[in-house]
Design an enzyme around this catalytic site. Structure first.
Site, PDB file in Angstrom:
ATOM      1  CB  SER A  89     -45.026  89.465 -33.136  1.00 53.81           C
ATOM      2  OG  SER A  89     -44.615  88.394 -33.967  1.00 53.81           O
ATOM      3  CE  LYS A  90     -45.469  95.631 -38.476  1.00 56.97           C
ATOM      4  NZ  LYS A  90     -45.050  96.528 -37.401  1.00 56.97           N
TER       5      LYS A  90
END
Ligand code: GLU
Length: 472
Positions: A242-243
């Site tokens: 994820s980010k």
């Protein structure tokens, strides 16, 4: 097209950039097709009109282009094929493999409510499945597939193995909405069939869809493609990427200065292996890539490994190609472009830059000496190094270099002898010489720099530096 030709596809939804997971899926499909003389097709799944944008499509194509994943034929727009998807729904209806369902939203909600209250499955069972057409109202309807209710559906997945789903857990899914638009699941199957796709290699988040898609293949009597659902990519902490884990977009990696060949090698290793091989060329990857080598558990993204592989690819790449890619990196990173002269100098210097650079920023930092023009401003460390010699030494060196022949052997001999005459070692002179020639403390070897710069430029830089240092 011969009937046994492999056809793969990458089918991104254009709702954002090409993320690293998508890039890996595309790469696997590309490798599989390219290694078998097959076709690699592109389909843009743009049926979600609110979330799909032309900018996202452009970004995805650009990302694939950067990665060197060339596709065959024109990319297909799924949205534009809606009439064909509807045609298939109508065909299934005509053949009795699908039926019209007039249930309203309220009726479906009430059905579910009642089922929940009785502790039964809330899968909707339409009362219209076996209704007599004479009883059809003049009202909006959807077209539902007549799903098998007994037995089970088996997905023979080349990565996940045999996955069995009981048919009583599948509902009569909608194929065509009441406004006549096809559902996504139908679109995917019709497109894959019409495009002649033989192998569907995609993320395992689509494994559940495969069971429903199988129903459509079977109802149409079409050949089911080979399925290979690949585990998603996780971050170094084992959690879904994820980010939080940093860059997610393929092009962010271009802007960070990773070479595409290294990126391809790394992404290929992310979830697939060929013995203990870590570093390999595209040709090797194409020859070796197969579905059996894909692992069942999620791969972890490892930046260090990516950097190491990229370094190895840079070190074996062709000089002109590296120059071109370094210039493309500057553009992607929004940095000033090189002049023609700088580009040429970079290429000339490449032999002594590519050995230990893992990224283009590292390579260009080493190239500083070749890109900068006189007077060379020393940075802080270089200025300190220069303080360790007197201008006398630098001025004495210049006439000796004037008469040396400009080959590595002679330069080494000349500088070695010079150091000895000064009662020191060449090692002691190297720091100040790096500073004089490059204005930096970390550079390629002094001899390599002299060879790249040539005699006149080398002497001029030494004179400039002599002018800077005191006469201590
Ligand atoms: N459009 C889907 C996605 O981006 C892929 C569908 C498929 O590969 O079948 O996840």
């Amino acid at each position: 097209m011969s009937s046994d030709q492999v056809v793969t596809r990458f089918a991104p939804s254009p709702t954002g950039f090409l993320h690293i997971g998508g890039a890996r899926t595309a790469l696997f499909n590309w490798l599989y097709a390219r290694g078998r003389g097959g076709k690699f097709l592109l389909r843009i799944e743009d049926t979600d009109r609110e979330r799909s944008t032309p900018e996202a499509t452009a970004a995805i194509l650009q990302g694939l282009t950067w990665l060197g994943l060339d596709w065959d034929d024109e990319p297909i727009s799924q949205f534009e094929r809606a009439p064909r998807h509807a045609e298939v729904a109508q065909q299934l209806l005509a053949e009795g493999k699908a039926y019209k369902c007039f249930s309203t939203q309220e009726e479906i909600a009430a059905f579910r409510e009642a089922a929940r209250a009785e502790g039964k499955s809330t899968l909707f069972r339409s009362p219209w499945r076996d209704a007599d057409p004479a009883t059809y109202p003049d009202a909006p309807y959807v077209i539902r597939i007549r799903a098998p209710q007994a037995g089970s559906t088996v997905i023979r997945d080349r990565v996940q193995g045999e996955v069995t789903i009981r048919n009583d857990q599948l509902d009569d899914m909608i194929l065509l909405r009441s406004d006549g638009t096809p559902v996504y699941m139908l679109a995917v199957v019709v497109d894959d069939h019409d495009m002649g796709v033989t192998h569907v290699i995609r993320g395992d988040d689509h494994l559940n869809n495969a069971a429903r898609q199988m129903m459509i293949y079977e109802a149409m009597g079409w050949d089911v493609p080979v399925w290979a659902h690949i585990p998603l990519i996780h971050g170094p902490d084992g959690k879904k990427l994820s980010k939080r884990h940093g860059a997610l977009g393929a092009q962010e990696y271009q802007a960070m200065g990773f070479p595409a060949a290294g990126m391809r090698n790394y992404l290929a290793r992310l979830g697939w292996s060929h013995g203990d091989d870590e570093f390999f060329t595209d040709d090797q990857a194409k020859a070796w890539f197969d579905l059996d080598g894909i692992g069942k558990s999620p791969a972890r993204f490892d930046m260090k490994k990516l950097e190491n592989l990229c370094g190895q690819h840079i070190s074996v790449s062709d000089d002109a190609a590296l120059r071109q890619e370094a210039e493309a990196y500057l553009a992607a990173a929004g940095l000033p472009a090189l002049t023609e002269a700088q580009g040429k100098a970079l290429e000339t210097a490449m032999f002594c830059l590519k050995e230990r650079a893992r990224t283009f920023p590292e390579l260009l930092e080493k190239a500083h000496f070749a890109l900068v023009s006189r007077p060379v401003e020393p940075d802080e460390k270089a200025a300190k190094a220069l303080e360790t010699v007197s201008n006398g030494i630098l001025s004495e060196l210049t006439p000796q270099l004037q008469s040396a022949s400009w080959t590595r052997n002679d330069l080494e001999a000349t500088l070695g002898a010079f150091a000895e005459n000064q009662g020191t070692k060449f090692g002691k002179l190297a720091g100040p010489l790096r500073a004089a020639l490059a204005g930096r403390a970390v550079t390629p070897s002094v001899f390599d720099m002299m060879l790249v710069l040539g005699r006149d430029e080398t002497l001029a830089r030494l004179r400039d530096a002599a002018g800077r240092v005191g006469s201590n």
